[in-house]
Design a protein around this motif. Structure first.
Motif, PDB file in Angstrom:
ATOM      1  N   MET A 173      -3.091  78.546 -27.163  1.00 42.72           N
ATOM      2  CA  MET A 173      -3.581  78.008 -28.324  1.00 42.72           C
ATOM      3  C   MET A 173      -4.505  77.073 -28.345  1.00 42.72           C
ATOM      4  SD  MET A 173      -1.636  76.095 -31.395  1.00 42.72           S
ATOM      5  CE  MET A 173      -0.892  74.907 -30.307  1.00 42.72           C
ATOM      6  N   ASN A 174      -4.281  75.995 -27.400  1.00 40.44           N
ATOM      7  CA  ASN A 174      -5.045  74.602 -27.008  1.00 40.44           C
ATOM      8  C   ASN A 174      -6.415  75.314 -26.525  1.00 40.44           C
ATOM      9  OD1 ASN A 174      -3.379  72.270 -27.389  1.00 40.44           O
ATOM     10  ND2 ASN A 174      -1.876  73.685 -25.927  1.00 40.44           N
ATOM     11  N   CYS A 175      -6.409  76.248 -25.659  1.00 47.28           N
ATOM     12  CA  CYS A 175      -7.591  76.975 -25.343  1.00 47.28           C
ATOM     13  C   CYS A 175      -8.603  77.428 -26.143  1.00 47.28           C
ATOM     14  CB  CYS A 175      -7.282  77.868 -24.165  1.00 47.28           C
ATOM     15  SG  CYS A 175      -8.823  78.674 -23.265  1.00 47.28           S
ATOM     16  N   GLY A 176      -7.860  78.217 -27.284  1.00 43.34           N
ATOM     17  CA  GLY A 176      -8.537  78.963 -28.278  1.00 43.34           C
ATOM     18  C   GLY A 176      -8.990  77.847 -29.410  1.00 43.34           C
TER      19      GLY A 176
ATOM     20  N   LEU B 108       1.317  71.949 -28.533  1.00 46.11           N
ATOM     21  CA  LEU B 108       0.097  71.455 -28.749  1.00 46.11           C
ATOM     22  C   LEU B 108      -0.460  70.271 -27.983  1.00 46.11           C
ATOM     23  CD1 LEU B 108      -2.394  71.546 -30.878  1.00 46.11           C
ATOM     24  CD2 LEU B 108      -0.989  70.147 -32.403  1.00 46.11           C
ATOM     25  N   SER B 109      -1.347  70.481 -27.443  1.00 45.16           N
ATOM     26  CA  SER B 109      -1.560  69.032 -26.601  1.00 45.16           C
ATOM     27  C   SER B 109      -3.043  68.840 -26.670  1.00 45.16           C
ATOM     28  CB  SER B 109      -1.284  69.429 -24.850  1.00 45.16           C
ATOM     29  OG  SER B 109      -2.259  70.540 -24.555  1.00 45.16           O
ATOM     30  N   ASP B 110      -3.489  67.810 -25.651  1.00 39.98           N
ATOM     31  CA  ASP B 110      -4.829  67.030 -26.041  1.00 39.98           C
ATOM     32  C   ASP B 110      -6.175  67.813 -26.572  1.00 39.98           C
ATOM     33  OD1 ASP B 110      -3.096  65.189 -25.560  1.00 39.98           O
ATOM     34  OD2 ASP B 110      -4.511  63.806 -24.409  1.00 39.98           O
ATOM     35  N   ARG B 111      -6.310  69.061 -25.922  1.00 39.01           N
ATOM     36  CA  ARG B 111      -7.558  69.911 -26.168  1.00 39.01           C
ATOM     37  C   ARG B 111      -7.374  70.342 -27.686  1.00 39.01           C
ATOM     38  NH1 ARG B 111     -10.196  71.181 -21.013  1.00 39.01           N
ATOM     39  NH2 ARG B 111      -8.390  70.271 -19.685  1.00 39.01           N
TER      40      ARG B 111
ATOM     41  N   PHE C 105      -4.020  66.674 -20.481  1.00 37.02           N
ATOM     42  CA  PHE C 105      -4.245  65.299 -21.134  1.00 37.02           C
ATOM     43  C   PHE C 105      -5.726  64.817 -21.026  1.00 37.02           C
ATOM     44  CE2 PHE C 105       0.485  64.828 -19.992  1.00 37.02           C
ATOM     45  CZ  PHE C 105       0.839  65.014 -21.286  1.00 37.02           C
ATOM     46  N   SER C 106      -6.594  65.836 -20.281  1.00 34.46           N
ATOM     47  CA  SER C 106      -8.094  65.228 -20.235  1.00 34.46           C
ATOM     48  C   SER C 106      -9.110  66.479 -20.522  1.00 34.46           C
ATOM     49  CB  SER C 106      -8.454  65.192 -18.932  1.00 34.46           C
ATOM     50  OG  SER C 106      -7.362  64.288 -18.166  1.00 34.46           O
ATOM     51  N   PRO C 107      -9.105  66.227 -22.112  1.00 34.64           N
ATOM     52  CA  PRO C 107     -10.065  67.322 -22.574  1.00 34.64           C
ATOM     53  C   PRO C 107     -11.340  67.319 -22.114  1.00 34.64           C
ATOM     54  CG  PRO C 107      -8.683  66.260 -24.501  1.00 34.64           C
ATOM     55  CD  PRO C 107      -8.471  65.389 -22.937  1.00 34.64           C
ATOM     56  N   GLU C 108     -11.732  66.060 -21.460  1.00 34.91           N
ATOM     57  CA  GLU C 108     -13.213  65.781 -21.165  1.00 34.91           C
ATOM     58  C   GLU C 108     -13.446  66.756 -19.683  1.00 34.91           C
ATOM     59  OE1 GLU C 108     -10.841  63.566 -21.030  1.00 34.91           O
ATOM     60  OE2 GLU C 108     -10.685  62.904 -19.053  1.00 34.91           O
ATOM     61  N   VAL C 109     -12.286  67.135 -19.092  1.00 36.47           N
ATOM     62  CA  VAL C 109     -12.493  67.929 -17.981  1.00 36.47           C
ATOM     63  C   VAL C 109     -12.357  69.489 -18.212  1.00 36.47           C
ATOM     64  CG1 VAL C 109     -11.540  68.338 -15.588  1.00 36.47           C
ATOM     65  CG2 VAL C 109     -11.432  65.868 -16.554  1.00 36.47           C
TER      66      VAL C 109
ATOM     67  N   LYS D  85     -16.521  81.358 -20.536  1.00 32.55           N
ATOM     68  CA  LYS D  85     -16.256  82.355 -19.903  1.00 32.55           C
ATOM     69  C   LYS D  85     -15.518  81.816 -18.454  1.00 32.55           C
ATOM     70  CE  LYS D  85     -15.276  86.481 -17.715  1.00 32.55           C
ATOM     71  NZ  LYS D  85     -14.070  87.298 -17.834  1.00 32.55           N
ATOM     72  N   PRO D  86     -15.978  81.072 -17.579  1.00 38.33           N
ATOM     73  CA  PRO D  86     -15.323  80.453 -16.353  1.00 38.33           C
ATOM     74  C   PRO D  86     -14.227  79.459 -17.018  1.00 38.33           C
ATOM     75  CG  PRO D  86     -18.007  79.890 -16.839  1.00 38.33           C
ATOM     76  CD  PRO D  86     -17.499  80.488 -17.928  1.00 38.33           C
ATOM     77  N   ASP D  87     -14.291  78.840 -18.031  1.00 44.69           N
ATOM     78  CA  ASP D  87     -13.023  78.066 -18.398  1.00 44.69           C
ATOM     79  C   ASP D  87     -11.795  78.720 -18.856  1.00 44.69           C
ATOM     80  OD1 ASP D  87     -14.492  75.771 -17.712  1.00 44.69           O
ATOM     81  OD2 ASP D  87     -14.971  75.483 -19.792  1.00 44.69           O
ATOM     82  N   GLY D  88     -12.200  80.133 -19.410  1.00 46.00           N
ATOM     83  CA  GLY D  88     -11.193  80.938 -19.938  1.00 46.00           C
ATOM     84  C   GLY D  88     -10.555  81.480 -18.799  1.00 46.00           C
ATOM     85  N   ASP D  89     -11.375  82.278 -17.618  1.00 51.32           N
ATOM     86  CA  ASP D  89     -10.986  82.767 -16.575  1.00 51.32           C
ATOM     87  C   ASP D  89     -10.175  81.814 -15.720  1.00 51.32           C
ATOM     88  OD1 ASP D  89     -12.200  84.901 -16.708  1.00 51.32           O
ATOM     89  OD2 ASP D  89     -13.859  84.661 -15.178  1.00 51.32           O
ATOM     90  N   ALA D  90     -10.569  80.361 -15.804  1.00 53.47           N
ATOM     91  CA  ALA D  90      -9.759  79.465 -14.981  1.00 53.47           C
ATOM     92  C   ALA D  90      -8.159  79.335 -15.509  1.00 53.47           C
ATOM     93  CB  ALA D  90     -10.497  77.950 -14.913  1.00 53.47           C
ATOM     94  N   ILE D  91      -8.283  79.072 -16.778  1.00 54.00           N
ATOM     95  CA  ILE D  91      -7.022  78.666 -17.301  1.00 54.00           C
ATOM     96  C   ILE D  91      -6.033  80.059 -17.245  1.00 54.00           C
ATOM     97  CG2 ILE D  91      -7.636  78.934 -19.756  1.00 54.00           C
ATOM     98  CD1 ILE D  91      -5.046  76.532 -18.346  1.00 54.00           C
ATOM     99  N   CYS D  92      -6.629  81.115 -17.411  1.00 54.87           N
ATOM    100  CA  CYS D  92      -5.964  82.289 -17.162  1.00 54.87           C
ATOM    101  C   CYS D  92      -5.376  82.464 -15.990  1.00 54.87           C
ATOM    102  CB  CYS D  92      -6.560  83.821 -17.446  1.00 54.87           C
ATOM    103  SG  CYS D  92      -7.034  84.254 -19.154  1.00 54.87           S
ATOM    104  N   ASP D  93      -5.998  82.089 -14.806  1.00 57.09           N
ATOM    105  CA  ASP D  93      -5.512  82.026 -13.308  1.00 57.09           C
ATOM    106  C   ASP D  93      -4.519  81.165 -13.022  1.00 57.09           C
ATOM    107  OD1 ASP D  93      -7.304  84.061 -12.840  1.00 57.09           O
ATOM    108  OD2 ASP D  93      -8.739  82.811 -11.891  1.00 57.09           O
ATOM    109  N   MET D  94      -4.883  79.794 -13.864  1.00 58.61           N
ATOM    110  CA  MET D  94      -3.815  78.791 -13.621  1.00 58.61           C
ATOM    111  C   MET D  94      -2.465  79.024 -14.280  1.00 58.61           C
ATOM    112  SD  MET D  94      -5.872  75.151 -13.534  1.00 58.61           S
ATOM    113  CE  MET D  94      -7.041  75.395 -15.051  1.00 58.61           C
ATOM    114  N   ALA D  95      -2.578  79.801 -15.270  1.00 54.51           N
ATOM    115  CA  ALA D  95      -1.243  79.976 -16.109  1.00 54.51           C
ATOM    116  C   ALA D  95      -0.445  81.090 -15.328  1.00 54.51           C
ATOM    117  CB  ALA D  95      -1.524  80.569 -17.720  1.00 54.51           C
TER     118      ALA D  95
END
Lengths: 443, 443
Positions: free
Chosen positions: A309-312, A52-55, A395-399, A342-352
């Protein structure tokens, strides 16, 4: 009269969403295909402990339940590496005071369910969705009951039944499910005498071994939940470790320090299933003002960034803000939610997935390790100018995830140039290199 | 006793496959979800006329039915371009004597069904697959009947029901369906007096218009089946042409020569559906020695290379060869079939999509047109050294799709270098450029 909202799935995201929606005064029914895990024992063994992290924390704070959750969370201040040569190393995750939290999926889920019920949501268990009538917005369950409502949220995970119904009745559904050739198996390190922790408590333990690895996260009872990420086929693989003897020999050789602490190794290995690791991307996430996917159902990802989970949870937080912005008008809320997330979900899927590939292919590459050293050195000298993608994501939920990915890609391009500098091995910490990075950052 | 084989789908590929299998002596039952199109009128209007080319012809010749098919085929020797400025141009497809064939999907399908029945296959109509029991290899139909057999072939098209069952019961199924943002609608140019052809008979007519286009293929009765490929949204789009007046005005302006020959334009436009265009890739195609996907069910592609049917027919031909090679042992045949055909299916799916993107984005780019001119000139001078991917795919069944793609990619890399030569506009047909290409081909 309050609008009737149904949530498919009483998992982490479904339960949290129910809390958010109840706080806004909606009638909320949650339909869960499984039995109530607070009363019955649920088959465990596929539970990668969660980070569990900041988001995620931001969302839990918004609904006022972070204090409850903190009781079952253990801070992890960094990675504790158990190297193949027997040496250890501790790598802090971020600046001082920055940490992520180990939480048991089961405990967290139970707590969220109870909090959702306290907030007035009704959770209906053993309700397996057989089909959805999209004209009447009615879910039909395998026990032949049904339920209709104004809005359905599909929070039913990576293998979402609502997403399948959405897909089957859509004439232009973009869909991609991609399995990596690795699976995982849960193992464990029990607590020591008096619930003591037998390895460093406040860390995420990693045994990196090139093309496979094991991790361990602490539990509040002193035990650690271990996860072995391992190829399905080849040597070594889940395929090749097919006897107790081969499992023991393998762990003795490659995870010797952990092996000493795993008395139930072969039992765990034989009992616990091998789970798959899937990435799911799809579009659209919504149907008019009637339906939306959220969490893993919208964007399942591999666990190598610790963000599923954090993304969800962040999905729920963003949705909540949009309900406010558009004053409860779902015709506006759902398209805006999809457009933003949608773009944020795609981005974190790709980064993972990129993290998985790096872990698998690049972690043993001296060039890659040098690059990481140069980046770390530059961050130390210019913490305002170079924030690693990991730090932004964690650590930067604002980004936004999509912006973190953009910055990460830009940094990667710069580092490509830097790594092609002659004699980079010798001058990596020179002012010349530092200035070259600075110039590239400006241009 | 002969093995029992079931084929799901009595479309083009299913019917041809049934013929191949009967010739090898298997018991063949074909299950088709629709009614018998030879007896009942089937909703038309989504039938892009087909371009039968050498790969498809090779398969039809192997089972000895090409002579039957030739009766309903019209040779097309090249593209007949109807430009926006009113000018026309004819571009031959290949060398002299090379052509592709216009065939009506409906007529071809009816013929193949009857030939399959003559060969001894049983076709069962109105058999919609509800589920498959993979343990008993039993298909369960919506009329509550069922059928079990030794091997099932899923030849049931882009929206395959067998593939869906395969996917739902598989724990690591790679799956990607991707819709382009264009749809298509069937229109028509009727025959002239005495079944005469009102535009050039032996050509594939194209009205290229940058981000949309219309094509027309000849039918044996003198009519042409037109297909409008058009964006779903934006301006112009299916969305924006929403009145008879706007349709008429649009066609008058942009397809003026065709418009004069389309008396049923608005009726066709209102009656015929807008169909989607999807690419489907998946893996695995098979289940042990029990099941295999074939044709569009395994690899649906957009129609911009004219290879969908040809690829499916080639699947049958390859499978037939493998049955011979492995002497009917399905344990060997199916994995070998998948191993051979999956890369080829992927390759032609990718080439078809690339053709769409080129058509949409690059066809109006002078640089791109110059590149095509240089390639054509080089091919003329060195026909043995530079065979365009189009020619390999269409007229060279001995070259695998995957190899055609590799050659095409290599050529594209070379042309990137050539196009960056200074003054390429002025020296494009010089010996210097010719030699540079030759050097790059060797290296």
């Amino acid at each position: 009269m309050a609008e009737k909202i149904s949530v498919a799935g009483a998992g982490l995201v479904g339960s949290l969403l129910a809390i958010y929606l109840r706080k806004r005064g909606y009638d909320v029914d949650v339909f869960e295909s499984r039995t109530d895990m607070r009363r019955d024992t649920i088959s465990a063994g596929r539970s990668i402990n969660l980070a569990l992290s900041d988001r995620g924390i931001k969302a839990l704070e918004e609904v006022g339940i972070m204090n409850d959750i903190r009781e079952i969370a253990i801070p992890m201040h960094g990675r504790y590496l158990h190297n193949a040569d027997g040496s250890n190393a501790f790598q802090p995750y971020g600046q001082k005071g920055q940490f992520i939290n180990s939480v048991s999926r089961g405990e967290l889920n139970k707590k969220l369910m109870s909090l959702a019920e306290s907030a007035g949501a009704k959770i209906h268990f053993n309700k397996k969705i057989e089909s959805i009538n999209w004209k009447t917005n009615e879910m039909i369950f395998s026990d032949n009951t049904s339920h209709s409502c104004d809005v359905i949220f599909g929070a039913d995970g990576a293998y979402s039944a609502t997403r399948l119904q959405h897909m089957l009745h859509h004439n232009k559904f973009q869909y991609n499910q991609y399995y990596i050739d690795y699976g995982y198996k849960e193992l464990s390190i029990p607590a020591g005498p008096g619930n003591s922790f037998l390895i460093e408590k406040n860390a995420l333990h990693i045994w990196p071994r090139g093309n496979y690895m094991m991790i361990a996260l602490p539990n509040i009872d002193g035990s650690f939940t271990c996860t072995l990420f391992f190829p399905f086929e080849g040597n070594p693989s889940f395929d090749s470790l097919n006897t107790n003897e081969s499992v023991i020999a393998f762990f003795k050789e490659h995870f010797s320090d952990a092996f000493e602490l795993m008395p139930t190794l072969t039992e765990d290995f034989n009992t616990n299933p091998i789970s798959s690791l899937v990435t799911v991307k799809c579009y659209p996430w919504i149907r008019e003002n009637k339906f939306a996917l959220i969490g893993d159902a919208a964007h399942a990802m591999v666990p190598f960034f610790g963000q599923g989970m954090n993304c969800g949870f962040e999905d729920c937080s963003v949705l909540n803000e949009l309900i406010e912005t558009f004053n409860g008008d779902w015709k506006e809320i759902l398209p805006a939610y999809q457009h933003l997330r949608k773009p944020d979900g795609d981005a974190i899927c790709d980064m993972a997935l990129t993290n998985f590939i790096e872990m698998r292919d690049r972690v043993a590459d001296p060039k890659f390790l040098l690059q990481k050293k140069i980046e770390a050195e530059f961050t130390k000298r210019h913490p305002d100018k170079w924030r690693p993608a990991y730090s932004l994501v964690t650590f930067s939920p604002e980004v936004r995830y999509s912006d973190a990915l953009k910055q990460g890609t830009h940094q990667e391009e710069i580092m490509k140039k830097i790594m092609s500098v002659e004699n980079i091995e010798d001058i990596w910490d020179s002012h010349e290199v530092e200035n070259k990075i600075l110039q590239n950052l400006v241009s």
